[in-house]
Design an enzyme around this catalytic site. Structure first.
Site, PDB file in Angstrom:
ATOM      1  N   CYS A 142       0.861  -1.204   0.139  1.00 17.05           N
ATOM      2  CA  CYS A 142       0.058   0.084  -0.015  1.00 17.05           C
ATOM      3  C   CYS A 142       0.800   1.369   0.041  1.00 17.05           C
ATOM      4  O   CYS A 142       0.641   2.438  -0.417  1.00 17.05           O
ATOM      5  CB  CYS A 142      -0.953   0.052   1.257  1.00 17.05           C
ATOM      6  SG  CYS A 142      -2.128  -1.379   1.229  1.00 17.05           S
ATOM      7  N   ASN A 143       2.170   1.410   0.595  1.00 14.96           N
ATOM      8  CA  ASN A 143       2.756   2.333   0.423  1.00 14.96           C
ATOM      9  C   ASN A 143       3.393   2.841  -1.042  1.00 14.96           C
ATOM     10  O   ASN A 143       4.106   3.700  -1.111  1.00 14.96           O
ATOM     11  CB  ASN A 143       3.890   2.165   1.647  1.00 14.96           C
ATOM     12  CG  ASN A 143       4.681   0.976   1.092  1.00 14.96           C
ATOM     13  OD1 ASN A 143       4.384  -0.177   1.796  1.00 14.96           O
ATOM     14  ND2 ASN A 143       5.982   1.219   0.777  1.00 14.96           N
TER      15      ASN A 143
END
Length: 360
Positions: A142-143
């Site tokens: 997700c980063n």
């Protein structure tokens, strides 16, 4: 803080895309034949109302259809191309650019593995010039959107006046395991399918600005990894199911929140800025507990994270592209003024917190 140097890379357009099919949380519980009250509570208390997902219909007997790993990977590729194409087209329209303008394409995904990657497939699908430089970022989680944006901004600064695209393509329904366990149910209650693209340009010789006053300049990036929590978020092989499976440690929200102030301090170091000087916050829609933990630890208001919670409510966690969905809402809102400062923030496996400082 003074206005940014006109040489900074800027965000000159943004576009998003979600599947044509979406489901409310109660609809999903019925489709997945979930009766366990604990699991139902996870779905219904997630602060999510609807999510776009690509799911097979029920079997003739009404039971959920279990897709093989091969079927999931094919879905990742096929639906990813559909969503990626729409996001790029919407982004270019927003930027006032054409496919023939694209000189660099960076594609991010964590919901499947394919070779060649989305960059090559989208260049063929869209007819982008075959000399377009490209990069695929796979598996960062997700980063990864901000990790990739850092690389794209660097390319733009070294190729002034040329257009770069970052595209996050996440078919989260290609990473689902349906086994009724609480581990899988937490994941299945949270993620949605979607793609987001952003156009990045640094002004070239003779160009005073790239994209106008309301195209934010990317001033700096920072990264903070928490090695002690390397296993807190994982997407790895599950022998029992014969497919990949995502796992989230229940302590992730508190872990990320506790380290958020240190990440922000690193981002703002040497600028003379405080958190209170930031006008706009664009935070990854990681989940209700994650967003609440970040908000409390950074001293933010609910208004500060309104776009983050709105994206979570309407789409769920869209993995690497979530922050661009929030950025698009901010850009469309009409509240940004020249000189405003913003922080972009994503969180993911590593465990990692990524941030960028922007100024309009």
């Amino acid at each position: 803080m003074t206005r940014p140097d006109t040489g900074n890379a800027r965000l000159t357009g943004v576009g998003t895309a979600v599947p044509d099919t979406s489901y409310g949380q109660r609809e999903l519980l019925d489709l997945l034949a979930v009766t366990d009250p604990r699991v139902r509570s996870v779905f219904l208390n997630s602060a999510i109302e609807r999510r776009g997902l690509t799911l097979p219909g029920p079997a003739p007997d009404g039971s959920p259809v279990v897709e093989s790993q091969g079927e999931l990977l094919r879905k990742h590729t096929e639906q990813g191309l559909v969503l990626g194409r729409r996001a790029i087209e919407n982004c270019l329209a927003d930027a006032g650019a054409r496919l023939s303008d694209v000189r660099y394409l960076c594609c991010v995904t964590s919901t499947g593995f394919l070779t060649p990657g989305f960059s090559a497939l989208l260049i063929k699908e869209l007819g982008i010039d075959v000399s377009c430089s490209r990069l695929d970022v796979v598996g960062m989680g997700c980063n990864a959107g901000l990790n990739a944006l850092n690389a794209v901004a660097g390319w733009a600064r070294s190729h002034r006046g040329e257009l770069a695209l970052l595209v996050c393509v996440e078919v989260c329904s290609a990473a689902y395991v349906l086994d009724g366990t609480m581990r899988s149910s937490v994941v299945n209650s949270l993620f949605g399918d979607g793609a987001a693209a952003v156009a990045v340009t640094a002004p070239g010789d003779g160009r005073e600005d790239a994209g106008g006053a309301l195209a934010p300049a990317l001033l700096r990036f920072s990264s903070r990894i928490i090695p002690d929590a390397v296993d807190a978020m994982r997407y790895d092989w599950d022998d029992g199911h014969g497919k990949f499976s995502f796992w989230l440690d229940p302590q992730v929200p508190y872990l990320v929140g506790a380290h958020a102030p240190g990440a922000l301090e690193r981002l703002l170091r040497g600028t003379g800025l405080l958190a209170s000087d930031i006008d706009h916050w664009v935070v990854h829609s990681g989940g209700k507990k994650v967003v609440d933990s970040v908000r409390v630890n950074l001293g933010l208001t609910r208004h500060d994270v309104r776009h983050t919670t709105g994206v979570l409510r309407d789409h769920g966690n869209l993995s690497s592209g979530s922050f661009l969905f929030s950025y698009r809402r901010l850009a469309s809102e009409g509240r940004v003024r020249p000189g405003d400062l913003g922080v972009l923030m994503t969180m993911g496996p590593g465990s990692t917190i990524e941030m960028a400082l922007a100024q309009w």
